[in-house]
Structure formats: structure tokens, C-alpha cells
Design an enzyme around this catalytic site. Sequence first.
Site, short mmCIF file in Angstrom:
data_model
loop_
_atom_site.label_atom_id
_atom_site.label_comp_id
_atom_site.label_asym_id
_atom_site.label_seq_id
_atom_site.Cartn_x
_atom_site.Cartn_y
_atom_site.Cartn_z
N SER A 140 4.89 26.79 1.37
CA SER A 140 5.49 25.61 2.16
C SER A 140 6.83 26.26 1.72
CB SER A 140 5.29 24.18 1.53
OG SER A 140 5.25 23.46 2.42
N HIS A 192 -0.63 20.88 6.74
CA HIS A 192 -0.55 22.07 6.39
C HIS A 192 -0.66 22.13 4.87
CE1 HIS A 192 4.20 22.44 5.78
NE2 HIS A 192 4.02 22.22 4.21
C1 GCU Z 1 9.36 19.85 4.61
C2 GCU Z 1 10.64 20.64 5.04
C3 GCU Z 1 10.04 21.88 5.25
C4 GCU Z 1 8.99 22.30 3.81
C5 GCU Z 1 8.18 21.66 3.67
C6 GCU Z 1 7.52 21.75 1.57
O1 GCU Z 1 7.92 19.28 5.96
O2 GCU Z 1 10.73 19.86 5.60
O3 GCU Z 1 10.74 22.71 5.68
O4 GCU Z 1 8.33 23.83 4.22
O5 GCU Z 1 8.80 20.78 3.34
O6 GCU Z 1 7.91 22.11 1.37
O7 GCU Z 1 6.52 21.08 2.42
#
Ligand code: GCU
Length: 430
Positions: free
Chosen positions: A267, A412
Site C-alpha cells: 500500500s 487490498h
Molecule cells: C489510502 C490511499 C492509498 C494508499 C492506502 C494505504 O487508500 O488513498 O493511496 O495506498 O491508503 O496505504 O492503505
Amino acid sequence: MKRPLLLTLFMMVSLATFAQQQTANRPTLVAGIPVNYQEDSVGSYVLPELLKFADGKPVTTAKQWTQKRRPELLKLVEEIQFGKMPDRPKSLKFNAFDPGTPAFNGKAIRKQVTVYFTGDTSDHKMDLVIYLPSAVKKPVPLLMNISFVAYNQLIDDPGLRVGTIWTRDGKRAKADKPTPFGKMNVEQFLDAGIGFASVYYGSIEPDFKEGIRDGIRKTYLKASQTEPANDEWGAISAWAWGLSRAMDYFETDKQIDSKRIALQGASRLGKAVLWAGIHDTRYKVVVASISGEGGAALSRRNFGETVGHITDPSRYLYQFATNYHSYADKINTLPIDGHVLVALMAPRPLLLQTGSTDYWSDPKGEFLSAVAAAPVYRLFGETAPETTVMPAAEDTSLLMNHLGYFMHEGGHSVLPTDWTHIVAYLKKYL
Ligand code: GCU
């Protein structure tokens, strides 16, 4: 079988978080900006050329790429997207307070090391945990992971120092509670003859706007500054900088082969390891999990999160160089994009791990980025996607390339099966 109460509670939290992530990864309006998820509304775009110098002349050899084109692009990424970071501090010091203790029934030698970033040892330091497979008698390769939780929360090992973390409301707290993040199965690395190390990202720089007050970036502010200049480091650069300081330690440890170290994060930490690996070429391999916007995904592809969303001052601008925000409304003038980040890793191995329902992060945007960067890997004779057809979820046909791509069925996250693939990738490339 009756489950212990704590485990049941923990599973409930995990499931609730997972459910939230599923919907959270398809939000329709973020910071007042609509989010597109329709393939036919993505629009057309032209990516900046990789294999042309800034003066328009073609790049035809690996040497030209390394000596001139790569530095041109690196400078743009540094000054526009993540922000310039300082060199290794002169006062950097290491203290292996746990210099080598048997762990996991003797399968590993565990070390815990404090890295002091400044001369003042009471602040600005990070703790690393390192497990080395005890069966291997020569310097070992290693996976360095950067994590959202303290390592004692990540790993089941009673010998670990209880860390300090940042709470959601920006306070320091003892890391003595379970978290909704899964546990790391360290033994899968040991069994493959690979070491495993981890660091809590918040010990380098807290992950919120006001984090500058307590993070490492603060110590580098000039007297005239209250925040870094527009081309200076955001939090992602700070995390990447911390990973370079971990490498500084690895280079001093004779039991570690510092020429064979991989980085992994997910992420925002997937963005951080990508940038760390680009910036610090001592790292041999990068595994960027679900890095999405501002990571491997193409920003010009209007699908899921955009530069407008991510750099909104109410959201994650603090993670980037302030300059990045000025492209929010004119993305087609940005002289870089996700494929530039991917290409800057060439010819070193890079694995992009994504999830099929992680719409917010745009797994297809990451695939197309790899396709666009493939010619740079091929310039070095290394393997990269040969196809423009997006692989289906769980298809492993592109996984084992130097420039590898794998999309799991799901959202995710980094799943246990992803780790199995990652270990196979590391076995091949470390
Ligand atoms: C949010 C953000 C993302 C990121 C994510 C994370 O959703 O918008 O760009 O990757 O957080 O770090 O879980």
C-alpha cells in the site's frame, strides 16, 4: 472445537476490516473529487517517453539508459513526486541490543538492533528485528519488510522488545495490543534459506500530516523553515530514507549478504519500497504490494484513485513532495508516471503484487505500467511482460519475470498465497 475468546475477537476485527476494505476500495467521491471505475470513461492518454532523452534523441543502449536517461528521470521523480532526501547522517550509530539469540526452536538466529539517526540517542531511532536461518553457515540473503505495526505485533516470538507506535489520534503508545493486520510467517523465509527483517514505519516518520513535528524530517528543517520546501521529502521519502539506514546496518553485519537484500511493503509502504529501491540501488530486489496511485499504477489512467485524490491537502499530501499536488488538475503535463518508477528499477528484479477487486488501487494500471516499462528491462536482456493482455486473477504466467506481475483474487491485501509466490520469487532472484 472451541476457539479462545481473544482469537474469535481478533477474527471478527479482521473480517470487519476486510469488509470495510472491500467497500472502502470503491469509494465514489473522495475529497470532493469523483472517482471513475468505468473502463469506457478512462479516456485516452499519452505516456512520457522512457527511451528518449530530454532533448528528444533516442536511447538505444543499456549504457545510455544507466548513464544519462535514468538520472534524468530519477531527478524528476525526486523533485516532483517524493521529494529530495538527505544523505546518510554522520552521527548514524547502531546498537545490537540482542546480538544473536536462537529463535523458532533453533531454526533462526534473532537479532534486534537500534539504529540511531542523530547524535541524541534519546530520540529519532528505529528498532530492526532480523531473523537469519541458522542452517546457513555463510552470509545470507534477506527480505527487509516495512510494516504498519511494531515487529512484536507482527511476529509471534516472546523474545521481542515491545515497540512504541503512533495511535490514530497522533499519540505515542506501547505496542502491546493485537492488531487487525495478520501475523508474519517468518519460518517460510527461513525454510527457503532467506532471512527476514522488519521495521515499524512510524519509528522513522509518523503517518499523519502533523507527523512532521516528531519525525526525522523535522531534524533537517532549516531555521527559516516550518516545513520542507516544495521539492523536499514527504513522509514516503522519509520511510525510504529509513530503509537506506537499515541497509547501512546490514552492510556492517558479516552474517548478512548485503548484496542480496530485497525490500517489501504494501500500500503506501508499497510506494515507499518502490521509491527506496529506486533511490538506493544497494537493494537488489523490490516487491511492491498493492502500491496503486503514486506507486506503480499509471496516474494518467483515470481509474480509481488519482493524483488529485492522493495529494489533496486533507488527505495524503504530506506523504509526497508538495510539487506533486500542482499536477492534480493537469495530469497530462506531468513529465513522469507510474511506468517511470517501474523502469527506474531496471535491470533489478521488481515484483508488482496486486488484487483483482482492489479497484481504488487500479491493478490494471499497474499491469499497463509494467507493459510500458518492459522495453527498458529488455534493453538489459531481462524478462518483462511480452503481452498487452491483462492476466486474470491468480494467473502466474508473468510472476517470475525480472519485471514480475501477479494479481490475486481479492482486495487490498497481501494474502498467505501471495507470500508463497513472493518466497518463490525471492528464491529465484536473491
Ligand atoms: C489510502 C490511499 C492509498 C494508499 C492506502 C494505504 O487508500 O488513498 O493511496 O495506498 O491508503 O496505504 O492503505
